[in-house]
Design an enzyme around this catalytic site. Structure first.
Site, short mmCIF file in Angstrom:
data_model
loop_
_atom_site.label_atom_id
_atom_site.label_comp_id
_atom_site.label_asym_id
_atom_site.label_seq_id
_atom_site.Cartn_x
_atom_site.Cartn_y
_atom_site.Cartn_z
N SER A 69 1.28 -0.84 -0.05
CA SER A 69 0.01 0.06 -0.23
C SER A 69 0.75 1.47 0.20
CB SER A 69 -0.48 -0.58 1.21
OG SER A 69 0.18 0.54 2.26
N ASP B 276 -1.05 -1.25 -3.63
CA ASP B 276 -2.85 -1.17 -3.73
C ASP B 276 -3.08 0.70 -2.62
OD1 ASP B 276 -5.39 -2.07 -2.40
OD2 ASP B 276 -4.24 -2.14 -0.57
N ASP C 114 -7.07 4.84 -5.15
CA ASP C 114 -7.48 5.73 -4.74
C ASP C 114 -8.39 6.60 -4.64
OD1 ASP C 114 -9.71 5.35 -2.69
OD2 ASP C 114 -8.76 4.75 -0.65
N GLU D 155 -11.76 2.40 -6.49
CA GLU D 155 -12.59 2.02 -5.26
C GLU D 155 -14.24 3.05 -5.11
OE1 GLU D 155 -12.87 2.72 -0.80
OE2 GLU D 155 -11.73 1.86 -0.81
N HIS E 203 -11.94 -1.31 7.41
CA HIS E 203 -10.20 -1.38 7.24
C HIS E 203 -10.25 -1.43 9.17
CE1 HIS E 203 -9.88 0.26 3.11
NE2 HIS E 203 -9.50 -0.64 3.09
N ASN F 166 -9.53 -9.07 0.22
CA ASN F 166 -8.02 -7.94 0.63
C ASN F 166 -8.07 -8.40 1.96
OD1 ASN F 166 -8.72 -6.96 -1.81
ND2 ASN F 166 -7.79 -4.46 -1.16
N VAL F 167 -6.57 -8.62 2.42
CA VAL F 167 -6.33 -9.52 4.23
C VAL F 167 -4.64 -8.34 4.86
CG1 VAL F 167 -6.01 -10.52 5.38
CG2 VAL F 167 -8.08 -11.33 3.73
N THR G 264 -5.20 -6.14 8.21
CA THR G 264 -4.89 -6.43 9.92
C THR G 264 -4.88 -7.85 10.23
OG1 THR G 264 -6.42 -4.09 9.70
CG2 THR G 264 -5.74 -5.55 11.58
#
Length: 290
Positions: free
Chosen positions: A50, A84, A106, A136, A190, A240-241, A243
């Protein structure tokens, strides 16, 4: 194994009614854990970096991208490299040279018309450089500073009025921007550390009917397994993963240091932390892509 394109992995999952999981890379251990987890599960995965992670690495994209790509190429699992949550046009332009075959641009914090204009420009650049482009519409929320403009630096509630993605607007947005995939707001958030999110599965179905490109679920760390399976069955293709990996990593480090507070060699506690992340990766992959 050579890198695989994110677009190829998502298209394959989309066509077969499965999902493909994308995991956020912060450290080398994250990348190694994603590769190990994908190998253990026998399934493909996406390594994504990201803009926040790039900022953590001093704003230098090339070193962390090169490390993640090297880990992916050394793996026996089909892995892709994805950039990302890019808001910076400068970072977007740096992506092709850094080896990325896909990017999530984004502009979701902008008003609709400005989001469309900025995203369409990002798509033109991305496609000209052979990149698959995700965007998004709606506001997933959950990150510090993503609250409503002019209302402080709080976090946006995933259940606040007006944040969820409207199917008709989503269809118009995809047509106007030319994006290859669309991240939508359907109840996830998130940075959740507990898996308690409840998704709007009826809305997912409506979006799947309205939108001609694969759908992406952000904030999946807080979504229980059953909800994820239903989301994939309803039409979500990329999951999306982030955390959840950090929770596993930090929990393992804390547990190790609680047992042995005198350790100074980071390898001693990074090994169980990496293993914990790999187990988390494998578990998510089996839920969404098995």
């Amino acid at each position: 194994m050579p890198l695989v394109g994110s677009g190829e992995l998502v298209a394959d999952a989309h066509a077969s009614g499965r999902g493909v999981a994308a995991f956020n890379v912060i450290t080398l251990e994250h990348a190694e854990a994603i590769a190990a987890g994908a190998e253990a599960a026998g399934l493909p995965a996406i390594l994504q970096i990201s803009e926040n992670a790039v900022r953590f690495h001093g704003g230098r994209l090339a070193p962390v991208a090169a490390a993640a790509a090297a880990v992916a190429r050394a793996s026996g699992a089909p892995l892709a490299l994805h950039l990302d949550h890019v808001e910076s046009p400068e970072l977007l332009r740096a992506a092709p040279e850094a080896g990325f075959g896909s990017v999530m641009f984004d502009a979701s914090k902008l008003p609709y018309d400005r989001n469309v204009a900025a995203t369409a420009e990002a798509v033109r650049f991305g496609h000209a450089h052979g990149m698959w482009v995700e965007a998004e519409l709606g506001r997933v929320g959950g990150k510090p500073g993503d609250g409503e403009p002019g209302k402080g630096r709080g976090t946006l509630d995933a259940h606040a009025p007006g944040v969820r993605t409207d199917p008709a607007e989503a269809a118009a947005y995809v047509a106007a921007t030319g994006v290859d995939a669309l991240a939508v707001a359907v109840g996830s958030s998130h940075a959740m550390t507990e898996r308690t999110a409840v998704l709007d599965h009826a809305l997912i179905g409506e979006l799947r009917e309205a939108v001609p490109v694969p759908l992406v679920l952000h904030g999946s760390s807080g979504v229980p397994d059953g909800e994820l399976r239903r989301a994939v069955a309803a039409g979500m293709a990329k999951i999306n993963v982030g955390t959840a990996l950090n929770t596993a990593f930090t929990g393992a480090v804390r547990a190790f240091l609680a047992r042995d507070a005198r350790t100074v060699d980071p390898r001693r506690y990074l090994l169980p932390a990496r293993d914990a992340m790999a187990q988390t990766v494998a578990a998510f992959l089996k839920v969404v892509g098995g």
